[in-house]
Scaffold this motif. Structure first.
Motif, mmCIF file in Angstrom:
data_model
loop_
_atom_site.group_PDB
_atom_site.id
_atom_site.type_symbol
_atom_site.label_atom_id
_atom_site.label_comp_id
_atom_site.label_asym_id
_atom_site.label_seq_id
_atom_site.Cartn_x
_atom_site.Cartn_y
_atom_site.Cartn_z
ATOM 1 N N ALA A 117 39.815 20.536 26.070
ATOM 2 C CA ALA A 117 38.896 21.849 25.583
ATOM 3 C C ALA A 117 38.252 22.470 26.972
ATOM 4 O O ALA A 117 37.923 21.718 27.961
ATOM 5 N N LEU A 118 38.069 23.812 26.925
ATOM 6 C CA LEU A 118 37.734 24.458 28.274
ATOM 7 C C LEU A 118 36.057 24.617 28.289
ATOM 8 O O LEU A 118 35.411 24.806 27.131
ATOM 9 N N HIS A 119 35.506 24.457 29.399
ATOM 10 C CA HIS A 119 34.159 24.960 29.448
ATOM 11 C C HIS A 119 33.972 26.305 29.743
ATOM 12 O O HIS A 119 34.629 26.804 30.925
ATOM 13 N N ALA A 120 33.525 27.201 28.783
ATOM 14 C CA ALA A 120 33.453 28.756 29.141
ATOM 15 C C ALA A 120 32.521 29.539 29.836
ATOM 16 O O ALA A 120 32.555 30.644 30.132
ATOM 17 N N SER A 121 31.408 28.874 30.288
ATOM 18 C CA SER A 121 30.493 29.408 31.095
ATOM 19 C C SER A 121 30.787 30.151 32.144
ATOM 20 O O SER A 121 31.316 29.488 33.100
ATOM 21 N N ASP A 122 30.257 31.413 32.403
ATOM 22 C CA ASP A 122 30.542 32.053 33.642
ATOM 23 C C ASP A 122 29.744 31.626 34.764
ATOM 24 O O ASP A 122 29.797 31.183 35.603
ATOM 25 N N VAL A 123 28.213 31.987 34.319
ATOM 26 C CA VAL A 123 27.440 31.526 35.253
ATOM 27 C C VAL A 123 27.041 30.243 35.691
ATOM 28 O O VAL A 123 26.505 29.898 36.998
ATOM 29 N N ALA A 124 27.666 29.282 35.013
ATOM 30 C CA ALA A 124 27.555 27.649 35.540
ATOM 31 C C ALA A 124 28.332 27.612 36.638
ATOM 32 O O ALA A 124 28.252 26.644 37.445
ATOM 33 N N VAL A 125 29.529 28.623 36.963
ATOM 34 C CA VAL A 125 30.309 28.277 37.959
ATOM 35 C C VAL A 125 29.539 28.436 39.309
ATOM 36 O O VAL A 125 29.645 27.553 40.192
ATOM 37 N N PRO A 126 29.056 29.615 39.614
ATOM 38 C CA PRO A 126 28.185 29.875 40.939
ATOM 39 C C PRO A 126 27.142 28.692 40.879
ATOM 40 O O PRO A 126 26.732 28.375 41.833
ATOM 41 N N LEU A 127 26.403 28.349 39.707
ATOM 42 C CA LEU A 127 25.387 27.688 39.766
ATOM 43 C C LEU A 127 25.705 26.343 40.138
ATOM 44 O O LEU A 127 24.963 25.375 41.039
ATOM 45 N N ALA A 128 27.061 25.836 39.694
ATOM 46 C CA ALA A 128 27.596 24.512 40.196
ATOM 47 C C ALA A 128 27.866 24.550 41.848
ATOM 48 O O ALA A 128 27.517 23.450 42.312
ATOM 49 N N ALA A 129 28.221 25.673 42.304
ATOM 50 C CA ALA A 129 28.665 25.916 43.628
ATOM 51 C C ALA A 129 27.380 25.851 44.498
ATOM 52 O O ALA A 129 27.244 25.360 45.710
ATOM 53 N N VAL A 131 39.564 43.965 30.120
ATOM 54 C CA VAL A 131 38.325 44.577 31.152
ATOM 55 C C VAL A 131 37.206 44.265 30.251
ATOM 56 O O VAL A 131 36.283 43.777 30.683
ATOM 57 N N SER A 132 37.368 44.511 28.899
ATOM 58 C CA SER A 132 36.151 44.423 28.144
ATOM 59 C C SER A 132 35.690 42.844 27.829
ATOM 60 O O SER A 132 36.293 42.192 28.365
ATOM 61 N N TYR A 133 34.639 42.683 27.204
ATOM 62 C CA TYR A 133 34.130 41.326 27.116
ATOM 63 C C TYR A 133 35.190 40.413 26.612
ATOM 64 O O TYR A 133 35.832 40.489 25.479
ATOM 65 N N GLU A 134 35.422 39.386 27.664
ATOM 66 C CA GLU A 134 36.466 38.297 27.099
ATOM 67 C C GLU A 134 36.154 37.087 28.068
ATOM 68 O O GLU A 134 36.007 37.077 29.314
ATOM 69 N N PHE A 135 36.740 35.940 27.529
ATOM 70 C CA PHE A 135 36.642 34.688 28.366
ATOM 71 C C PHE A 135 37.605 34.670 29.519
ATOM 72 O O PHE A 135 38.722 35.431 29.341
ATOM 73 N N ALA A 136 37.204 33.957 30.714
ATOM 74 C CA ALA A 136 38.397 33.865 31.541
ATOM 75 C C ALA A 136 39.720 33.031 31.597
ATOM 76 O O ALA A 136 39.510 32.199 30.865
ATOM 77 N N LEU A 137 40.545 33.819 31.895
ATOM 78 C CA LEU A 137 41.925 32.756 32.131
ATOM 79 C C LEU A 137 41.747 32.076 33.511
ATOM 80 O O LEU A 137 41.758 30.861 33.153
ATOM 81 N N THR A 138 41.091 32.585 34.319
ATOM 82 C CA THR A 138 40.537 31.761 35.714
ATOM 83 C C THR A 138 39.570 32.559 36.112
ATOM 84 O O THR A 138 39.411 33.779 35.775
ATOM 85 N N SER A 139 38.591 31.878 36.900
ATOM 86 C CA SER A 139 37.556 32.346 37.547
ATOM 87 C C SER A 139 37.178 31.873 38.921
ATOM 88 O O SER A 139 37.312 30.658 38.883
ATOM 89 N N ALA A 140 36.823 32.401 39.870
ATOM 90 C CA ALA A 140 36.287 31.628 41.184
ATOM 91 C C ALA A 140 34.718 32.027 41.465
ATOM 92 O O ALA A 140 34.606 33.407 41.504
ATOM 93 N N ALA A 177 33.645 27.115 43.472
ATOM 94 C CA ALA A 177 33.639 26.421 41.977
ATOM 95 C C ALA A 177 34.540 27.443 41.423
ATOM 96 O O ALA A 177 34.723 28.510 41.495
ATOM 97 N N LEU A 178 35.210 26.729 40.425
ATOM 98 C CA LEU A 178 35.987 27.360 39.411
ATOM 99 C C LEU A 178 35.870 27.395 38.151
ATOM 100 O O LEU A 178 35.120 26.393 37.507
ATOM 101 N N GLY A 179 36.127 28.556 37.196
ATOM 102 C CA GLY A 179 35.907 28.571 35.818
ATOM 103 C C GLY A 179 37.300 28.802 35.353
ATOM 104 O O GLY A 179 38.239 29.351 35.793
ATOM 105 N N GLY A 180 37.382 28.741 33.987
ATOM 106 C CA GLY A 180 38.648 28.875 33.332
ATOM 107 C C GLY A 180 39.493 27.964 33.440
ATOM 108 O O GLY A 180 40.683 28.062 32.715
ATOM 109 N N VAL A 181 39.433 26.933 34.220
ATOM 110 C CA VAL A 181 40.458 25.828 34.259
ATOM 111 C C VAL A 181 39.958 24.467 34.108
ATOM 112 O O VAL A 181 40.676 23.674 33.850
ATOM 113 N N GLY A 182 38.498 24.398 34.011
ATOM 114 C CA GLY A 182 38.016 22.906 33.866
ATOM 115 C C GLY A 182 37.493 22.498 32.537
ATOM 116 O O GLY A 182 36.972 23.483 32.071
ATOM 117 N N THR A 183 37.456 21.407 32.136
ATOM 118 C CA THR A 183 36.680 20.808 31.157
ATOM 119 C C THR A 183 35.176 20.904 31.351
ATOM 120 O O THR A 183 34.462 20.853 30.232
#
Length: 329
Positions: free
Chosen positions: A159-171, A235-244, A261-267
């Motif tokens: 299962a994927l962790h879907a938060s966007d803002v957690a990615v830069p916060l982790a970085a 482009v409209s509201y959707e979860f990431a396939l990948t993010s950085a 940090a990366l999103g859309g790829v990690g648990t």
């Protein structure tokens, strides 16, 4: 939705005491994820303790960090002048993370605790879900897994962790402040989440009843440049396939400091330590970025439907670094 008791807490200590004393009691803040899961029959707490009236909002600025109250909404944080000026990739992640309506409801604490977006976890008619029913199996591994993780997975859960803002916060090495029955403690965000291993139902290090009270976010140094890039199906509201999410400090074309940090790829929100090691001290050019992307995706494990994410995640990170460095596409 099953019937439940509703209680409004008058102070944080009371809220913590009520939830800690009963495993069938949960906190309620913005509720943008929790209520959906309750309606779907995935969650069924017998009592909800509403914390929305507690004094846990607001943003306090210090010389080197900001302290964000857990009940601060995503929209409030995105609009903060210090975030706009000194943490642009945090703002970008917030704005890309939800619609305006949801950003005005969803809290920062709740965003960090949002549950998996796995279609099998969210469908109680699917029996095999170790996150929902420990020991039952993982339907995603043999099913349609396009929106699932490739880093930090196990044979028990992808299962994927879907938060966007957690990615830069982790970085940024953000610090999560919590309050429990034994008092307050602070947890680095990079140590807050737990990969599934053989206990996918345990998603973080919080004890039942511990309440997030604030998130402390270090500011980028003066002169740092950052960017959050999100790749999604629409482009409209959707979860990431990948993010950085990345931030660089550069001097004379050389990268002196890097956070990635990366999103859309990690648990879990995926801190790319290997990529940072490649970037530090190296010239800010495409071959360096490609080497960093290779390091970031080292150890990726794919399943039917997720193999495309390896190359897409690398391209996402390379493009993010090019944008930051001002490189030509």
């Amino acid at each position: 939705m099953r019937p439940f008791e509703y209680v409004r807490a008058t102070d944080a200590g009371q809220a913590v005491a009520m939830v800690s004393a009963d495993p069938n009691t949960s906190f309620l803040a913005g509720g943008t994820t929790q209520l959906d899961l309750m309606k779907d029959g995935v969650l069924g707490p017998e009592r909800l303790v509403d914390i929305t009236r507690l004094p846990l909002g607001g943003i306090t600025h210090t010389g080197s960090a900001i302290r964000v109250g857990a009940l601060t909404t995503m929209e409030e944080l995105a609009a903060d002048p210090i975030v706009v000026e000194r943490l642009p990739f945090v703002r970008e992640a917030l704005l890309l993370g939800a619609s305006t309506q949801l950003r005005n409801m969803a809290t920062i604490g709740g965003n960090l605790l949002q549950r998996a977006r796995c279609r099998y976890f969210r469908d109680p008619t699917v029996a095999a879900c170790n996150k929902r029913a420990p020991g039952s199996g993982c339907a995603a591994i043999t099913g349609f897994a396009r929106m699932h993780a490739i880093l930090g997975t196990s044979e028990h859960c992808i299962a994927l962790h879907a938060s966007d803002v957690a990615v830069p916060l982790a970085a940024l090495d953000a610090l999560v402040h919590v309050q429990g029955v034994n008092g307050p403690r602070s947890i680095p965000l990079t140590e807050f989440y737990l990969p599934p291993g053989d206990t996918p139902h345990i998603e973080n290090v919080l004890q039942h009843g511990e309440l997030i009270t604030a998130v402390e976010v270090p500011l980028l140094p003066e002169g740092a440049r950052s960017h959050y890039l999100k790749v999604r199906d629409r482009v409209s509201y959707e979860f990431a396939l990948t993010s950085a999410g990345a931030a660089l400090v550069m001097e004379d074309g050389i990268i002196r400091e890097a956070r990635v940090a990366l999103g859309g790829v990690g648990t879990i929100p995926w801190r790319a330590w290997g990529a940072e090691d490649v970037l530090r001290g190296a010239p800010a050019r495409r071959d360096t970025f490609r080497a960093a992307a290779d390091a970031a995706l080292e150890g990726a494990r794919t399943h039917p439907g997720t193999a495309f994410k390896v190359d897409l995640a690398k391209r996402t990170l390379v493009r993010t670094l090019e944008i930051i460095a001002g490189a030509e596409s």
